[in-house]
Design an enzyme around this catalytic site. Structure first.
Site, short mmCIF file in Angstrom:
data_model
loop_
_atom_site.label_atom_id
_atom_site.label_comp_id
_atom_site.label_asym_id
_atom_site.label_seq_id
_atom_site.Cartn_x
_atom_site.Cartn_y
_atom_site.Cartn_z
N HIS A 48 0.46 -1.19 -0.25
CA HIS A 48 0.06 0.25 -0.21
C HIS A 48 1.01 1.63 0.29
O HIS A 48 0.43 2.44 0.09
CB HIS A 48 -0.95 -0.22 1.55
N ARG A 73 7.34 -6.30 2.59
CA ARG A 73 5.54 -7.20 2.13
C ARG A 73 5.62 -6.85 1.19
O ARG A 73 4.92 -5.02 0.17
CB ARG A 73 4.12 -6.64 2.85
N ASP A 87 16.68 -10.86 -3.70
CA ASP A 87 18.29 -10.64 -4.01
C ASP A 87 18.66 -9.44 -3.29
O ASP A 87 20.01 -9.85 -3.46
CB ASP A 87 17.91 -10.70 -6.00
N GLU A 152 -6.14 -12.82 4.89
CA GLU A 152 -7.65 -11.60 5.29
C GLU A 152 -8.74 -11.56 4.24
O GLU A 152 -9.27 -10.61 3.58
CB GLU A 152 -6.00 -10.21 4.89
N ASP A 178 -8.46 -5.54 6.29
CA ASP A 178 -9.00 -6.63 4.71
C ASP A 178 -10.36 -7.76 4.85
O ASP A 178 -11.14 -7.97 4.31
CB ASP A 178 -7.81 -7.51 4.11
C1 3PY Z 1 -4.97 -5.35 6.70
O1 3PY Z 1 -5.59 -5.49 8.23
O2 3PY Z 1 -5.67 -5.62 6.23
C2 3PY Z 1 -3.25 -5.41 6.78
O3 3PY Z 1 -3.51 -6.10 5.60
C3 3PY Z 1 -2.11 -5.18 7.98
O4 3PY Z 1 -2.35 -5.73 8.93
MG MG Z 2 -4.56 -6.25 4.00
#
Ligand code: 3PY
Ligand code: MG
Length: 264
Positions: A48, A73, A87, A152, A178
């Site tokens: 994000h 991430r 890498d 999520e 999410d």
């Molecule tokens: C979320 O809460 O969706 C995340 O990806 C971070 O914790």
């Molecule tokens: Mg998320």
């Protein structure tokens, strides 16, 4: 040079409590401040936040002399992108939106050199290998990489047991924002149904023998999820810390200065 050891992975398997922070400011300078703050792990967010391998690299370099373990991430499951993050020196990837076992298995392969995986080989180009300075890097890398899948979505919850059964998945991390959206509670990750789903997921992850993680900023809820079995907990993010402190300071200054407004 010796192969760098992945202490985050070791502690995951030991189920040791590890407290972490999301890092989204995309700055190697603020990264150094955070790296000296006392967290066990920091995750550079390139899902994000405005990051890519070129901006993640100086953040990994800035944090390198400090104790926290660094995670990245990535924005998606692309093996080519994963290869670049490995890498440049990330050993642990926190991969968003893992919804089924096939995706998890593909990620395991993306993180590993053949024959277990499909990671391309160019250790002379890789900071992770100290540009061929790490003796036997390509033979040792598969043991040090660590895959944390993010659960999520409703689908991820439904397929959780199958995802956890995939060899090479080291841990599962719940993304409450999410997950809340996927369960029909957009913007309300504290909703009782969402909390229930998170508690159940944490218990199932722990029962599988793998490590459970979660993002939670409320300290009481964080302790509760820890008591449910979560062993690696992200307790906040740098953007929120900075904004909250800035808003508070500005408001404190404006208090007692009648007539002075933000727009004057
Ligand atoms: C979320 O809460 O969706 C995340 O990806 C971070 O914790
Ligand atoms: Mg998320």
């Amino acid at each position: 040079m010796d192969m760098p050891r992945n202490h985050f992975k070791r502690r995951l398997h030991e189920k040791r409590l590890q407290v972490g922070l999301f890092v989204g400011l995309a700055s190697h300078y603020s990264m150094e401040i955070l790296a000296s703050a006392g967290f066990d792990w920091l995750v550079i967010d390139a899902e994000h936040s405005p990051n890519n391998p070129a901006s993640v690299l100086p953040q990994l370099q800035a944090a390198a002399p400090y104790p926290p373990q660094l995670l990245v991430r990535p924005m998606n499951h692309d093996p080519a992108l994963i290869k670049q993050y490995l890498d440049i020196g990330a050993q642990t990837l926190l991969v968003p939106m893992v919804d089924d076992a096939a995706q998890a298995a593909a990620l395991v392969r993306a993180l590993r050199y053949p024959p277990q995986g499909i990671r391309g080989v160019a250790s002379s180009m890789a900071r992770a290998a100290c540009w061929n300075g790490v003796e036997g890097y390509v033979r040792q890398a598969n043991d040090q990489v660590c895959l944390v899948v993010q659960i999520e979505t409703r689908q991820g919850l439904e397929n959780l047991d199958a995802i956890l059964a995939v060899e090479g998945v080291d841990a599962a991390f719940i993304g409450p924002a999410d997950l809340a959206a996927s369960l029909g509670h957009l913007g309300d990750s504290g909703h009782p149904r969402v909390r229930e789903a998170i508690e159940d997921a944490i218990r199932r992850i722990v029962a599988s023998g793998k490590a459970a993680g979660v993002f939670v900023t409320d300290p009481d809820l964080a302790r509760h999820y820890r008591d449910c079995g979560a062993s690696f907990i992200a307790v906040g993010g740098d953007t929120t810390l900075l904004r909250n402190a800035a808003v508070k300071l500005a408001a404190a200054f404006r208090d007692g200065e009648p007539g002075v407004t933000a727009s004057s």
